[in-house]
Design a protein around this motif. Structure first.
Motif, short mmCIF file in Angstrom:
data_model
loop_
_atom_site.label_atom_id
_atom_site.label_comp_id
_atom_site.label_asym_id
_atom_site.label_seq_id
_atom_site.Cartn_x
_atom_site.Cartn_y
_atom_site.Cartn_z
N LYS A 52 -57.72 -39.38 -57.99
CA LYS A 52 -57.45 -40.58 -58.78
C LYS A 52 -56.28 -40.34 -59.73
CE LYS A 52 -62.16 -42.14 -58.47
NZ LYS A 52 -63.35 -42.54 -59.15
N THR A 54 -53.42 -42.03 -60.40
CA THR A 54 -52.97 -43.11 -61.29
C THR A 54 -54.01 -43.42 -62.36
OG1 THR A 54 -53.68 -44.77 -59.68
CG2 THR A 54 -51.35 -44.18 -59.67
N ASP A 55 -55.30 -43.32 -62.02
CA ASP A 55 -56.35 -43.54 -63.03
C ASP A 55 -56.26 -42.47 -64.12
OD1 ASP A 55 -57.30 -45.71 -61.61
OD2 ASP A 55 -58.99 -44.64 -60.74
N ASP A 56 -56.14 -41.22 -63.70
CA ASP A 56 -56.04 -40.13 -64.68
C ASP A 56 -54.78 -40.27 -65.53
OD1 ASP A 56 -58.41 -39.01 -63.88
OD2 ASP A 56 -57.50 -37.44 -62.67
N ALA A 58 -53.23 -43.05 -66.29
CA ALA A 58 -53.46 -44.17 -67.21
C ALA A 58 -54.33 -43.74 -68.38
CB ALA A 58 -54.10 -45.35 -66.47
N LYS A 59 -55.36 -42.96 -68.12
CA LYS A 59 -56.25 -42.49 -69.20
C LYS A 59 -55.50 -41.56 -70.14
CE LYS A 59 -60.41 -43.15 -66.51
NZ LYS A 59 -61.47 -42.57 -65.72
N ASP A 79 -64.71 -43.97 -71.51
CA ASP A 79 -63.67 -42.99 -71.15
C ASP A 79 -63.09 -42.31 -72.37
OD1 ASP A 79 -63.68 -43.36 -68.33
OD2 ASP A 79 -62.62 -45.25 -68.61
N LYS A 91 -59.31 -48.81 -67.15
CA LYS A 91 -59.20 -49.06 -65.72
C LYS A 91 -57.76 -49.36 -65.39
CE LYS A 91 -63.50 -48.84 -64.32
NZ LYS A 91 -63.93 -47.98 -63.24
N SER A 92 -57.30 -48.87 -64.25
CA SER A 92 -55.91 -49.11 -63.86
C SER A 92 -55.84 -49.66 -62.45
CB SER A 92 -55.11 -47.82 -63.96
OG SER A 92 -55.55 -46.89 -63.01
N LYS A 93 -54.76 -50.38 -62.21
CA LYS A 93 -54.44 -50.91 -60.88
C LYS A 93 -52.95 -50.76 -60.66
CE LYS A 93 -58.27 -52.83 -59.30
NZ LYS A 93 -58.95 -52.50 -58.11
N PHE A 104 -61.71 -55.30 -61.09
CA PHE A 104 -61.97 -53.91 -61.50
C PHE A 104 -63.46 -53.67 -61.35
CE2 PHE A 104 -58.17 -55.30 -63.67
CZ PHE A 104 -57.32 -54.22 -63.56
#
Length: 173
Positions: A52, A54-56, A58-59, A79, A91-93, A104
């Motif tokens: 993940k 892009t999720d990581d 974004a966080k 988170d 949350k990312s997209k 999401f």
């Protein structure tokens, strides 16, 4: 055993044309570069999981930009926590904040104060926008509370606070 599986096809790679071989080699080099970059990002603490990215990212970006203390990777709940004790889920997209068909999953609305929705540019992988949405607004736009599916709709966007880009990240013409 494997020789029997490819009977009639020759050796593995024989069926690739010269153009196909060069494309295959280029793809292998690019994948190798991606792996190296991913490992460097993991060493820097930017990405924390294997699948993940892009999720990581974004966080990590939200935690750095907005002074959030990220929760442990295996912790359930939020988170991160703000300096004021507010619990945040991020949350990312990959896509645009004007794509109102986006949903999401896995929103833990009863465990958070805010949801941060992060949109990542699909060509550059840079963050285009971040919105902060209160848990009350999130509850209004849940499509299914059993899976925590949240709908990013035009009305929801208008009830959200856009955090990024901000004055420090705007391009003025």
């Amino acid at each position: 055993m494997y020789d029997k599986l490819i009977v009639g096809f020759g050796k593995v790679g024989d069926s690739l044309s010269e153009v196909g071989k060069s494309g295959f080699e280029e793809a292998r080099k690019l994948i190798s570069q991606m792996a190296e970059i991913k490992n460097r990002l993991r060493d820097m603490g930017i990405i924390r999981s294997a699948d993940k990215i892009t999720d990581d990212y974004a966080k990590w970006f939200c935690s750095t930009k907005f002074s959030l203390k990220l929760s442990g990777i295996d912790e359930l709940g939020c988170d991160g926590v703000s300096e004021f004790g507010e619990k945040v889920q991020i949350k990312s997209k990959i896509g645009s904040d004007i794509d109102f068909q986006v949903t999401f999953d896995g929103i833990r609305v009863d465990e958070i104060d805010y949801l941060f929705v992060v949109f990542v540019n699909e060509e550059t992988w840079m963050i285009d926008s971040i919105y902060r949405i209160s848990s009350e607004v999130v509850k209004r736009f849940l499509i299914s509370d059993q899976v925590g599916k949240f709908g990013w709709w035009r009305e929801c966007r208008s009830l959200s606070l856009q955090l990024f880009p901000d004055q420090d990240n705007m391009i003025f013409l």
